[in-house]
Design a protein around this motif. Structure first.
Motif, PDB file in Angstrom:
ATOM      1  N   ALA A  66       0.829  -1.209   0.000  1.00 29.95           N
ATOM      2  CA  ALA A  66       0.000   0.000   0.000  1.00 29.95           C
ATOM      3  C   ALA A  66       0.863   1.258   0.000  1.00 29.95           C
ATOM      4  O   ALA A  66       0.605   2.195  -0.761  1.00 29.95           O
ATOM      5  N   ALA A  67       1.892   1.274   0.828  1.00 35.27           N
ATOM      6  CA  ALA A  67       2.772   2.452   0.893  1.00 35.27           C
ATOM      7  C   ALA A  67       3.493   2.676  -0.431  1.00 35.27           C
ATOM      8  O   ALA A  67       3.613   3.815  -0.900  1.00 35.27           O
ATOM      9  N   ALA A  68       3.968   1.590  -1.051  1.00 33.99           N
ATOM     10  CA  ALA A  68       4.657   1.724  -2.335  1.00 33.99           C
ATOM     11  C   ALA A  68       3.703   2.237  -3.408  1.00 33.99           C
ATOM     12  O   ALA A  68       4.056   3.106  -4.207  1.00 33.99           O
ATOM     13  N   TYR A  69       2.485   1.725  -3.409  1.00 33.37           N
ATOM     14  CA  TYR A  69       1.505   2.127  -4.424  1.00 33.37           C
ATOM     15  C   TYR A  69       1.037   3.566  -4.223  1.00 33.37           C
ATOM     16  O   TYR A  69       0.999   4.344  -5.173  1.00 33.37           O
ATOM     17  N   THR A  70       0.679   3.930  -3.013  1.00 34.88           N
ATOM     18  CA  THR A  70       0.174   5.282  -2.794  1.00 34.88           C
ATOM     19  C   THR A  70       1.249   6.336  -3.000  1.00 34.88           C
ATOM     20  O   THR A  70       0.927   7.500  -3.232  1.00 34.88           O
ATOM     21  N   VAL A  83       4.434  -2.092  -8.576  1.00 34.23           N
ATOM     22  CA  VAL A  83       5.272  -1.705  -7.446  1.00 34.23           C
ATOM     23  C   VAL A  83       6.064  -2.930  -7.011  1.00 34.23           C
ATOM     24  O   VAL A  83       5.623  -4.064  -7.178  1.00 34.23           O
ATOM     25  N   HIS A  84       7.234  -2.688  -6.476  1.00 33.22           N
ATOM     26  CA  HIS A  84       8.130  -3.753  -6.044  1.00 33.22           C
ATOM     27  C   HIS A  84       8.384  -3.585  -4.550  1.00 33.22           C
ATOM     28  O   HIS A  84       8.840  -2.528  -4.114  1.00 33.22           O
ATOM     29  N   THR A  85       8.085  -4.636  -3.795  1.00 31.00           N
ATOM     30  CA  THR A  85       8.334  -4.604  -2.363  1.00 31.00           C
ATOM     31  C   THR A  85       8.473  -6.027  -1.842  1.00 31.00           C
ATOM     32  O   THR A  85       7.811  -6.946  -2.338  1.00 31.00           O
ATOM     33  N   ASP A  86       9.331  -6.206  -0.876  1.00 28.61           N
ATOM     34  CA  ASP A  86       9.578  -7.509  -0.247  1.00 28.61           C
ATOM     35  C   ASP A  86       9.848  -8.622  -1.253  1.00 28.61           C
ATOM     36  O   ASP A  86       9.362  -9.742  -1.106  1.00 28.61           O
ATOM     37  N   GLY A  87      10.574  -8.316  -2.315  1.00 23.00           N
ATOM     38  CA  GLY A  87      10.944  -9.322  -3.302  1.00 23.00           C
ATOM     39  C   GLY A  87       9.829  -9.733  -4.247  1.00 23.00           C
ATOM     40  O   GLY A  87       9.959 -10.709  -4.973  1.00 23.00           O
ATOM     41  N   ALA A  88       8.721  -9.016  -4.238  1.00 24.19           N
ATOM     42  CA  ALA A  88       7.603  -9.357  -5.133  1.00 24.19           C
ATOM     43  C   ALA A  88       7.211  -8.126  -5.945  1.00 24.19           C
ATOM     44  O   ALA A  88       7.456  -6.998  -5.541  1.00 24.19           O
ATOM     45  N   THR A  89       6.604  -8.374  -7.087  1.00 26.72           N
ATOM     46  CA  THR A  89       6.068  -7.304  -7.926  1.00 26.72           C
ATOM     47  C   THR A  89       4.554  -7.409  -7.876  1.00 26.72           C
ATOM     48  O   THR A  89       3.992  -8.489  -8.049  1.00 26.72           O
ATOM     49  N   TYR A 102     -12.352   1.139  -5.371  1.00 22.13           N
ATOM     50  CA  TYR A 102     -11.297   0.758  -4.433  1.00 22.13           C
ATOM     51  C   TYR A 102     -10.044   0.474  -5.236  1.00 22.13           C
ATOM     52  O   TYR A 102     -10.074   0.346  -6.461  1.00 22.13           O
ATOM     53  N   GLN A 103      -8.918   0.386  -4.550  1.00 21.61           N
ATOM     54  CA  GLN A 103      -7.643   0.073  -5.175  1.00 21.61           C
ATOM     55  C   GLN A 103      -7.328  -1.392  -4.888  1.00 21.61           C
ATOM     56  O   GLN A 103      -7.504  -1.860  -3.760  1.00 21.61           O
ATOM     57  N   GLU A 104      -6.866  -2.109  -5.918  1.00 24.32           N
ATOM     58  CA  GLU A 104      -6.521  -3.516  -5.761  1.00 24.32           C
ATOM     59  C   GLU A 104      -5.121  -3.754  -6.294  1.00 24.32           C
ATOM     60  O   GLU A 104      -4.774  -3.290  -7.382  1.00 24.32           O
ATOM     61  N   CYS A 105      -4.331  -4.470  -5.541  1.00 19.92           N
ATOM     62  CA  CYS A 105      -2.988  -4.871  -5.971  1.00 19.92           C
ATOM     63  C   CYS A 105      -2.928  -6.393  -5.979  1.00 19.92           C
ATOM     64  O   CYS A 105      -3.304  -7.034  -4.998  1.00 19.92           O
ATOM     65  N   LEU A 106      -2.444  -6.947  -7.096  1.00 22.73           N
ATOM     66  CA  LEU A 106      -2.296  -8.391  -7.242  1.00 22.73           C
ATOM     67  C   LEU A 106      -0.836  -8.737  -7.459  1.00 22.73           C
ATOM     68  O   LEU A 106      -0.144  -8.075  -8.239  1.00 22.73           O
ATOM     69  N   ASP A 107      -0.370  -9.777  -6.796  1.00 23.56           N
ATOM     70  CA  ASP A 107       0.996 -10.270  -6.977  1.00 23.56           C
ATOM     71  C   ASP A 107       1.103 -10.827  -8.396  1.00 23.56           C
ATOM     72  O   ASP A 107       0.320 -11.701  -8.777  1.00 23.56           O
ATOM     73  N   VAL A 108       2.039 -10.322  -9.206  1.00 24.94           N
ATOM     74  CA  VAL A 108       2.132 -10.760 -10.606  1.00 24.94           C
ATOM     75  C   VAL A 108       2.521 -12.234 -10.724  1.00 24.94           C
ATOM     76  O   VAL A 108       2.221 -12.863 -11.729  1.00 24.94           O
ATOM     77  N   ASN A 109       3.174 -12.792  -9.704  1.00 22.57           N
ATOM     78  CA  ASN A 109       3.557 -14.200  -9.742  1.00 22.57           C
ATOM     79  C   ASN A 109       2.497 -15.118  -9.160  1.00 22.57           C
ATOM     80  O   ASN A 109       2.570 -16.325  -9.315  1.00 22.57           O
ATOM     81  N   ASP A 110       1.522 -14.539  -8.458  1.00 21.57           N
ATOM     82  CA  ASP A 110       0.453 -15.324  -7.858  1.00 21.57           C
ATOM     83  C   ASP A 110      -0.769 -14.425  -7.745  1.00 21.57           C
ATOM     84  O   ASP A 110      -0.968 -13.753  -6.741  1.00 21.57           O
ATOM     85  N   GLY A 111      -1.591 -14.387  -8.800  1.00 22.91           N
ATOM     86  CA  GLY A 111      -2.752 -13.492  -8.856  1.00 22.91           C
ATOM     87  C   GLY A 111      -3.762 -13.688  -7.749  1.00 22.91           C
ATOM     88  O   GLY A 111      -4.645 -12.867  -7.567  1.00 22.91           O
ATOM     89  N   GLY A 112      -3.648 -14.774  -6.994  1.00 17.71           N
ATOM     90  CA  GLY A 112      -4.541 -14.991  -5.865  1.00 17.71           C
ATOM     91  C   GLY A 112      -4.140 -14.185  -4.643  1.00 17.71           C
ATOM     92  O   GLY A 112      -4.940 -13.998  -3.730  1.00 17.71           O
ATOM     93  N   ARG A 113      -2.900 -13.696  -4.630  1.00 14.16           N
ATOM     94  CA  ARG A 113      -2.448 -12.867  -3.502  1.00 14.16           C
ATOM     95  C   ARG A 113      -2.870 -11.438  -3.793  1.00 14.16           C
ATOM     96  O   ARG A 113      -2.477 -10.888  -4.822  1.00 14.16           O
ATOM     97  N   ARG A 114      -3.676 -10.843  -2.902  1.00 17.21           N
ATOM     98  CA  ARG A 114      -4.198  -9.513  -3.177  1.00 17.21           C
ATOM     99  C   ARG A 114      -4.185  -8.623  -1.952  1.00 17.21           C
ATOM    100  O   ARG A 114      -4.282  -9.088  -0.828  1.00 17.21           O
TER     101      ARG A 114
END
Length: 119
Positions: A66-70, A83-89, A102-114
């Motif tokens: 959230a901090a990286a995105y905002t 955004v890149h944080t904690d080794g994930a995009t 609302y704002q939604e962020c999905l892990d590009v390597n695992d779209g189920g992580r949100r």
């Protein structure tokens, strides 16, 4: 009569404790109409938006996303942002909600992580 008051007070205290713990899952309406379970993690310091995460995303990671995105979303002009944080995009974007977006962020390597940011 006295036991009813005590039971009611205990129930109210329990509800407040559960509500403040942030561990209570809630359902958020996804754009496709499906409800997905998330838990409240806290508030983004820069925007004051509520930050929630799926069960497989630690709250510390969700707050970092959230901090990286905002920090960059205003310059994106509504386009998706990586955004890149904690080794994930994470790919983040605004989604239509009912009634508010609302704002939604999905892990590009695992779209189920949100991660969700809501007002």
């Amino acid at each position: 009569m006295r036991s009813n008051k005590v039971n009611a007070a205990a129930g109210l205290v329990g509800a407040v404790v559960l509500g403040l713990s942030g561990a209570v899952p809630t359902a958020v309406a996804a754009p496709d109409g499906a409800a997905r379970a998330v838990r409240f993690c806290g508030v983004d310091r820069a925007t004051g938006l509520g930050v929630s995460a799926g069960r497989d995303v630690p709250c510390a990671a969700a707050l970092g996303v959230a901090a990286a995105y905002t920090g960059v979303w205003q310059r994106a002009g509504g386009a998706p942002v990586d955004v890149h944080t904690d080794g994930a995009t994470w790919t983040c974007r605004e989604r239509r909600g009912d009634p508010n977006p609302y704002q939604e962020c999905l892990d590009v390597n695992d779209g189920g992580r949100r991660v969700l940011l809501t007002s």
